[in-house]
Design a protein around this motif. Structure first.
Motif, PDB file in Angstrom:
ATOM      1  N   VAL A 241       0.877  -1.171   0.000  1.00  0.00           N
ATOM      2  CA  VAL A 241       0.000   0.000   0.000  1.00  0.00           C
ATOM      3  C   VAL A 241       0.909   1.214   0.000  1.00  0.00           C
ATOM      4  O   VAL A 241       1.619   1.481   0.970  1.00  0.00           O
ATOM      5  N   ILE A 242       0.908   1.930  -1.137  1.00  0.00           N
ATOM      6  CA  ILE A 242       1.789   3.089  -1.326  1.00  0.00           C
ATOM      7  C   ILE A 242       0.936   4.319  -1.585  1.00  0.00           C
ATOM      8  O   ILE A 242       0.187   4.366  -2.570  1.00  0.00           O
ATOM      9  N   ASP A 243       1.015   5.294  -0.696  1.00  0.00           N
ATOM     10  CA  ASP A 243       0.222   6.523  -0.849  1.00  0.00           C
ATOM     11  C   ASP A 243      -1.248   6.217  -1.105  1.00  0.00           C
ATOM     12  O   ASP A 243      -1.883   6.843  -1.965  1.00  0.00           O
ATOM     13  N   GLY A 244      -1.788   5.228  -0.389  1.00  0.00           N
ATOM     14  CA  GLY A 244      -3.209   4.910  -0.507  1.00  0.00           C
ATOM     15  C   GLY A 244      -3.570   4.015  -1.670  1.00  0.00           C
ATOM     16  O   GLY A 244      -4.741   3.655  -1.830  1.00  0.00           O
ATOM     17  N   GLU A 284      11.812   0.941  -6.180  1.00  0.00           N
ATOM     18  CA  GLU A 284      10.593   1.707  -5.909  1.00  0.00           C
ATOM     19  C   GLU A 284      10.126   1.499  -4.471  1.00  0.00           C
ATOM     20  O   GLU A 284       9.751   2.454  -3.777  1.00  0.00           O
ATOM     21  N   ILE A 285      10.136   0.243  -4.022  1.00  0.00           N
ATOM     22  CA  ILE A 285       9.658  -0.051  -2.673  1.00  0.00           C
ATOM     23  C   ILE A 285      10.594   0.535  -1.630  1.00  0.00           C
ATOM     24  O   ILE A 285      10.152   1.127  -0.629  1.00  0.00           O
ATOM     25  N   LYS A 293       6.381   6.712   2.460  1.00  0.00           N
ATOM     26  CA  LYS A 293       5.184   6.573   1.635  1.00  0.00           C
ATOM     27  C   LYS A 293       4.640   5.152   1.587  1.00  0.00           C
ATOM     28  O   LYS A 293       3.567   4.916   1.035  1.00  0.00           O
ATOM     29  N   LEU A 294       5.384   4.193   2.145  1.00  0.00           N
ATOM     30  CA  LEU A 294       4.905   2.818   2.164  1.00  0.00           C
ATOM     31  C   LEU A 294       4.041   2.629   3.413  1.00  0.00           C
ATOM     32  O   LEU A 294       4.549   2.536   4.537  1.00  0.00           O
TER      33      LEU A 294
END
Length: 355
Positions: A241-244, A284-285, A293-294
């Motif tokens: 779940v990244i930025d919603g 990215e993760i 942001k994660l």
């Protein structure tokens, strides 16, 4: 949805073992129900299907599966609702995936009346074994293996299909600490990663053991070519779940098309949560972790259901993930699926099958 069943020969046990099981302290995969389904494929067709007392098999030392790994399996679960009725969760999806695995491993497909019909007969017979405690379920293991007594590398002409069940509790009791694996691989593009075959799991044991010796519960598998892209985690699909947004690696020839994964994606879309199924890079993760942001990372699978991660380790550094609360997506979706599977909320997706 109901399936017409053929007539199965049923031989009941003379003495149930259910009294020997401590249902308040279930260890995953250690207690087995009273009966199992057995069917054999030979001479180009499926023969008699039987439900017999759970017991040992008698096999030749030359049984082909023991030498060449022509074997597949599925993982499924059954639950009870408040009325004591048994519910199967998405069994037709498991049956279809089982047959896709069979095709990839050059094995015969199993008719619906044997897989679904036989499973229902088996569950009816052993319905008392379906536990009702928090986090508990009846785990169902269908599997098939080559049965020729022959030493030679070729597809077998005969196969056994067996289905047995076991009452289980939670697979993981706490959030999971994982490490990004950049040396060993789970599966390669064009291989058998999308099939539930035994070799995928046997090959994962050694790198998982090394990680466990270093204090990690599981691995995050990366692609076989560059180790740049995330594929799965341990024996689970992996989701972020990244930025919603819900982000998960797209299914491929090296990634299993998980039933729980598909269910979570469908629920997220129903809740109007943005979903991205695509290639997900390690970079990215890790950038999202470092930037805060994660929101969450978790594994998804039949055995584990939803298993949140507490830490992700990469290049020797452990990164702690945010603590979850009741509003966190992994917590919400796990609770929703639990209510759906046990009949405590309306099955708006038509996923459950009453036995």
């Amino acid at each position: 949805m109901a399936t017409e069943t053929t007539t199965f020969e049923i031989r009941k046990t003379t003495q149930s073992r259910i009294a020997e099981v401590d249902f308040s302290n279930l260890v995953f995969g250690r207690s087995f129900s009273d009966h199992m389904l057995v069917a054999k494929y030979e001479n180009g067709q499926w023969g008699k299907t039987e439900i017999v007392p759970y017991g040992n098999l008698s096999l030749s030392p030359a049984t082909a599966a023991l030498h060449y790994g022509q074997t597949i399996f599925e993982g499924m679960k059954a639950y009870k609702n408040d009325e004591g009725e048994v519910l199967l969760f998405r069994p037709f999806d498991n049956w279809k995936r089982f047959n896709l695995s069979a095709q990839r491993m050059c094995m015969p497909t199993v008719p619906e009346e044997i897989f679904i019909g036989g499973l229902q007969e088996l569950i009816r017979l052993d319905s008392d074994w379906v536990p009702t405690g928090a986090g508990q379920s009846l785990y169902i293991r269908p599997y098939m293996f080559s049965a020729d007594e022959y030493i030679g590398v070729k597809p077998s002409d005969s196969y056994y299909l067996i289905i047995f069940t076991c009452p289980v509790g939670n697979y993981y009791s706490k959030p999971v600490k994982v490490r990004v694996e950049t040396e060993y691989i789970r599966a390669a593009e064009g291989g058998v990663g999308a099939a539930k075959c035994g070799g995928n799991y046997g090959g994962s044991l050694y790198p998982a053991k090394l990680a466990q010796q270093d204090g990690y519960d599981q691995l995050i598998w990366t692609d076989a070519k560059e180790h740049k892209y995330i594929e799965e985690s341990g024996t689970m699909n992996i989701m972020f779940v990244i930025d919603g947004k819900l982000v998960t690696p797209a299914v491929s020839s090296s990634i299993l098309d998980g039933v729980t994964r598909k269910s979570i994606v469908a629920v997220a879309e129903y809740w109007n949560i943005p979903v991205e199924e695509r290639r997900v890079s390690v970079a990215e993760i890790m950038d999202a972790v470092k930037a805060g942001k994660l929101d969450a990372a978790f594994g998804a699978g039949t055995a584990a259901v939803v298993s949140p991660f507490s830490h992700i380790s990469f290049e020797g550094v452990d990164y702690a993930l945010p603590e979850l609360n009741d509003a966190s997506f992994p917590v919400r979706v796990k609770e929703f699926l639990e209510k759906l599977r046990t009949g405590k909320t309306e099955d708006i997706f038509g996923w459950t099958l009453k036995v």
